[in-house]
Motif scaffolding. Structure first.
Motif, short mmCIF file in Angstrom:
data_model
loop_
_atom_site.label_atom_id
_atom_site.label_comp_id
_atom_site.label_asym_id
_atom_site.label_seq_id
_atom_site.Cartn_x
_atom_site.Cartn_y
_atom_site.Cartn_z
N GLU A 117 0.83 -1.22 0.00
CA GLU A 117 0.00 0.00 0.00
C GLU A 117 0.85 1.26 0.00
O GLU A 117 0.56 2.23 -0.69
CB GLU A 117 -0.94 0.00 1.21
CG GLU A 117 -2.05 -1.03 1.10
CD GLU A 117 -2.85 -1.20 2.37
OE1 GLU A 117 -3.90 -1.86 2.31
OE2 GLU A 117 -2.43 -0.67 3.44
N LEU A 170 -8.52 3.38 -8.97
CA LEU A 170 -9.71 3.29 -8.11
C LEU A 170 -10.98 3.11 -8.93
O LEU A 170 -11.84 2.29 -8.60
CB LEU A 170 -9.82 4.52 -7.20
CG LEU A 170 -8.74 4.62 -6.11
CD1 LEU A 170 -8.88 5.93 -5.33
CD2 LEU A 170 -8.81 3.43 -5.15
N ILE A 171 -11.11 3.87 -10.02
CA ILE A 171 -12.30 3.70 -10.88
C ILE A 171 -12.33 2.28 -11.43
O ILE A 171 -13.36 1.61 -11.40
CB ILE A 171 -12.28 4.71 -12.05
CG1 ILE A 171 -12.52 6.11 -11.51
CG2 ILE A 171 -13.36 4.36 -13.08
CD1 ILE A 171 -12.33 7.19 -12.55
N THR A 224 -10.90 -0.44 -10.27
CA THR A 224 -11.18 -1.42 -9.22
C THR A 224 -12.67 -1.41 -8.86
O THR A 224 -13.29 -2.45 -8.68
CB THR A 224 -10.33 -1.12 -7.97
OG1 THR A 224 -8.96 -1.02 -8.37
CG2 THR A 224 -10.46 -2.20 -6.91
N TYR A 225 -13.24 -0.21 -8.81
CA TYR A 225 -14.66 -0.07 -8.48
C TYR A 225 -15.55 -0.75 -9.52
O TYR A 225 -16.42 -1.55 -9.18
CB TYR A 225 -15.02 1.42 -8.38
CG TYR A 225 -16.44 1.69 -7.98
CD1 TYR A 225 -16.86 1.53 -6.66
CD2 TYR A 225 -17.38 2.12 -8.91
CE1 TYR A 225 -18.17 1.78 -6.29
CE2 TYR A 225 -18.69 2.37 -8.56
CZ TYR A 225 -19.08 2.21 -7.24
OH TYR A 225 -20.37 2.45 -6.88
N VAL A 278 -20.66 7.08 -4.48
CA VAL A 278 -19.46 6.61 -3.79
C VAL A 278 -19.21 7.49 -2.58
O VAL A 278 -19.11 8.71 -2.71
CB VAL A 278 -18.24 6.67 -4.74
CG1 VAL A 278 -16.97 6.29 -4.01
CG2 VAL A 278 -18.46 5.77 -5.95
N VAL A 289 -14.51 4.50 -0.93
CA VAL A 289 -13.16 4.80 -1.43
C VAL A 289 -12.13 4.03 -0.61
O VAL A 289 -11.20 3.43 -1.16
CB VAL A 289 -12.85 6.31 -1.37
CG1 VAL A 289 -11.40 6.58 -1.79
CG2 VAL A 289 -13.81 7.09 -2.27
N ARG A 340 -12.57 1.25 0.98
CA ARG A 340 -12.69 -0.17 0.65
C ARG A 340 -12.02 -0.48 -0.70
O ARG A 340 -11.26 -1.44 -0.82
CB ARG A 340 -14.18 -0.56 0.61
CG ARG A 340 -14.42 -2.06 0.44
CD ARG A 340 -15.91 -2.40 0.52
NE ARG A 340 -16.70 -1.72 -0.51
CZ ARG A 340 -16.81 -2.14 -1.77
NH1 ARG A 340 -16.18 -3.24 -2.16
NH2 ARG A 340 -17.54 -1.49 -2.65
N ILE A 341 -12.27 0.35 -1.72
CA ILE A 341 -11.66 0.11 -3.04
C ILE A 341 -10.15 0.26 -2.94
O ILE A 341 -9.40 -0.50 -3.54
CB ILE A 341 -12.14 1.11 -4.11
CG1 ILE A 341 -13.65 1.30 -4.09
CG2 ILE A 341 -11.73 0.68 -5.50
CD1 ILE A 341 -14.05 2.51 -4.92
N ALA A 342 -9.72 1.27 -2.19
CA ALA A 342 -8.27 1.50 -2.06
C ALA A 342 -7.61 0.30 -1.40
O ALA A 342 -6.50 -0.09 -1.77
CB ALA A 342 -8.01 2.77 -1.25
N LYS A 343 -8.32 -0.32 -0.47
CA LYS A 343 -7.81 -1.53 0.18
C LYS A 343 -7.69 -2.66 -0.84
O LYS A 343 -6.67 -3.35 -0.91
CB LYS A 343 -8.75 -1.93 1.33
CG LYS A 343 -8.22 -3.01 2.22
CD LYS A 343 -7.21 -2.43 3.21
CE LYS A 343 -6.38 -3.53 3.84
NZ LYS A 343 -5.24 -2.95 4.60
N ILE A 374 -4.15 5.67 0.72
CA ILE A 374 -4.74 6.98 0.43
C ILE A 374 -4.82 7.74 1.75
O ILE A 374 -5.39 7.22 2.72
CB ILE A 374 -6.17 6.85 -0.16
CG1 ILE A 374 -6.18 5.96 -1.42
CG2 ILE A 374 -6.79 8.21 -0.41
CD1 ILE A 374 -5.92 6.65 -2.70
N MET A 397 -11.42 12.47 -3.33
CA MET A 397 -11.41 11.35 -4.27
C MET A 397 -12.83 10.84 -4.48
O MET A 397 -13.23 10.54 -5.62
CB MET A 397 -10.49 10.25 -3.72
CG MET A 397 -10.10 9.19 -4.71
SD MET A 397 -9.24 9.79 -6.19
CE MET A 397 -7.53 9.53 -5.77
N LEU A 410 -14.67 10.64 -8.09
CA LEU A 410 -15.21 9.37 -8.60
C LEU A 410 -16.69 9.51 -8.92
O LEU A 410 -17.18 8.99 -9.92
CB LEU A 410 -14.98 8.23 -7.60
CG LEU A 410 -13.54 7.81 -7.34
CD1 LEU A 410 -13.49 6.48 -6.60
CD2 LEU A 410 -12.73 7.69 -8.61
#
Lengths: 492, 95
Positions: free
Chosen positions: A347, A363-364, A366-367, B3, B8, B10-13, B19, B27, B31
């Motif tokens: 990370e 991020l987009i 992954t989402y 979102v 955010v 959770r997705i970053a994880k 972040i 962010m 998004l």
């Protein structure tokens, strides 16, 4: 004699073969121009020693009569191509110190043909951007300025180092890559020619991956002939890239016959977008007239799903990017920032190594790939992609090529669009559909805007019909007679 | 579909991306702008349309299943941030 750096690639090639000057002299002229051009920030890495060694080897082969098709031609390489024993960064902090043990297939093809590497050219980080402002190594400046104005303009992106270096005369030509317009848009912003080949025409092996179903390498050069010469060397099947197509590479230079009598040219109604400057609209009409005057037939066509290309692209490309960029883990190469355990090390390394735009796209991606959203976003975007490709298939039943503007605006100022992601995306509105469909496209400089900036026209062709695209581009280039060059304000 | 900052995070994880807390809110906003704009894809009737997964029109080529290279330990390791005795060194994952 005029400055050697004013010669086109074809002229330099002929001059070298006639021994009017040596490859080393030509390379030294470019190395001097590169030094003078440093304020433009085109290069991430200059390789003068390697360039001179390669030029000397070219002179030996020229003397021995064993010259390759690009013998002694000094080129720049977008720093997305891995080059053996030369720092390869993708303009990202996360690839700090990465020195590949291998050479990308496309650049290997160029060196095998005798070309000389001048250095590695700046770009948007991981090719994600339309202005070259996301580079970890700082923005590239466009050599062009508005008339009577010294505001710094962007060179386009992501191949902005390539486009600016060619326009400023710091290299004879360069490689680019185009995922959503990254060759054609910067070519248009700097008054040069840029070609995105058909998906599969050039090998992607050894090119840092962004969105694998869209990425394609291509040539950027000062004119259409130089572009054709380069493409013939870059293209071809590669056993190391299963998506590269095993199909003979035509003699693209021979395709430049200047004869387009009876050619059917499509004008897509959907490319007339709101707010497009009058100058661009007028240039587009002018382009159609030029082709008509040369004997082509102009046909109004419809590509009904055009407006959905950008949103589909901004789902599909980040999805593929989030997957491709998973490899940057701080373990095998590049930046590592140590955390309390493995996960935190991942990370932190990725958090510190990727810039803001890259993070946003990861991020987009992954989402839209995550459970519960996959069907709503990703699968839907892929279905829309099919409809866009079908639009082109239907159009190419009626026409041979399609003429559009390359971009909806000329080059803009640094910082002008950074607060508006959608506004930045709109740069690619005319270029993205070709990537989604996998078809070839070229941008040709066609004139100047009211404030003195280059404008490009785009030609799109059938898959693997680069010959018709190049032939038509040659006619367009001849009629436009674009000879304007930027003033060399960076030489102080 | 909106979102929020938890999403955010959770997705970053999932993406293994650190972040900073103060970046979560901006962010999430960005998004939402981008995803909201992409929702115009819902206007398109995609009922029976097959998803397009590749622009390459040919079947993938096959090759013989034979070893073509190897013995490149030095080349493989040369860019690693940390190596020891011819291995990558990674943080401990098994207690």
């Amino acid at each position: 004699m005029t400055d050697m750096t004013d010669l086109s690639l074809a002229e330099a090639r002929d001059g070298l073969r006639a021994r009017r000057f040596s490859a080393l002299e030509l390379t030294d002229a470019y190395l001097a121009a590169m030094t003078a051009g440093q304020p433009l920030n085109c290069f991430i890495t200059e390789t003068p020693d390697r360039a001179r060694d390669m030029a000397r080897a070219s002179d030996t082969r020229l003397a021995a009569g064993t010259a390759g098709p690009l013998e002694g031609i000094p080129l720049g390489v977008k720093d997305l191509f891995c080059t053996k024993d030369v720092l390869s960064t993708a303009a990202s902090h996360i690839l700090d110190g990465f020195i590949p043990a291998y050479e990308s297939t496309v650049t290997a093809n160029l060196w095998n043909a005798g070309a000389v590497m001048l250095g590695k050219l700046n770009l948007d980080e991981f090719a994600m951007g339309s202005s070259n402002e996301t580079s970890y190594y700082g923005p590239v400046l466009n050599p062009w300025r508005r008339t009577g104005d010294t505001a710094k303009l962007v060179p386009g992106g992501s191949s902005g180092g390539s486009s600016a270096a060619i326009a400023a005369g710091l290299c004879l030509a360069a490689t680019g890559t185009d995922t959503g317009g990254s060759i054609r848009q910067p070519a248009a912003f700097t008054g040069i020619v840029g070609l995105k080949p058909t998906y599969g025409r050039c090998s992607r092996w050894g090119i840092v991956a962004f969105a694998s179903s869209l990425d394609q390498a291509g040539p950027m050069a000062r004119n259409v002939r130089d572009t054709a010469i380069l493409l013939a060397v870059m293209a071809g099947h590669d056993p190391k890239d299963s998506t590269s197509v095993d199909r003979a590479v035509p003699d693209y230079e021979a395709a430049l016959t200047g004869n387009i009598k009876g050619l059917r040219v499509g004008i897509p109604a959907e490319y007339r977008v709101d707010g497009m400057p009058q100058g661009i609209e007028a240039m587009w009409r002018q382009g159609a007239r030029w082709l008509q005057d040369a004997g082509a037939e102009i046909i109004e066509i419809s590509l009904p799903h055009t407006r959905y290309a950008l949103p589909a692209y901004y789902i599909v490309a980040p999805a593929e990017a989030s997957s491709n960029l998973a490899r940057y883990d701080g373990m095998r190469y590049g930046l590592r920032v140590t955390g309390k355990d493995l996960t935190e090390t991942y990370e932190r390394s990725r958090g510190a190594g990727f810039g803001a735009e890259v993070k946003r796209r990861i991020l987009i991606g992954t989402y839209v790939l995550s459970a519960g959203y996959y069907d709503a976003y990703y699968l839907r975007a892929q279905r829309v992609r099919t409809l866009i490709a079908n639009d082109f298939k239907a159009a190419f039943e009626i026409v041979d090529v399609i003429l559009t503007p390359s971009t909806p605006t000329p080059a803009f100022a640094l910082g002008e669009r950074n607060d508006d992601p959608i506004g930045m995306f709109l740069n690619d509105v005319f270029t993205v559909p070709a990537n989604l469909a996998g078809i070839p496209g070229i941008s040709v400089p066609a004139g100047l805007s009211e404030d003195g900036l280059p404008l490009g026209l785009q030609l799109l062709g059938k898959a693997f019909d680069e010959e018709t695209v190049l032939r038509t581009a040659g006619v367009l280039e001849g009629a436009a007679a674009f000879t304007a060059r930027p003033a060399q304000w960076w030489r102080t | 579909m909106s979102v929020d900052t938890d999403t955010v995070r959770r997705i970053a994880k999932l993406a293994r991306l650190a972040i900073a807390d103060e970046m979560l809110e901006p962010m999430a906003k960005e998004l939402n702008i981008i995803l909201g704009w992409a929702e115009q894809l819902n206007e398109v009737d995609t009922g029976s349309v097959e998803p397009m997964t590749s622009a390459a029109q040919t079947a993938l080529k096959k090759r013989s299943d034979i070893v073509t290279d190897g013995h490149m330990q030095e080349a493989v390791l040369r860019n690693a941030p940390l190596t020891e005795h011819g291995f990558f060194v990674v943080p401990k994952v098994v207690e």
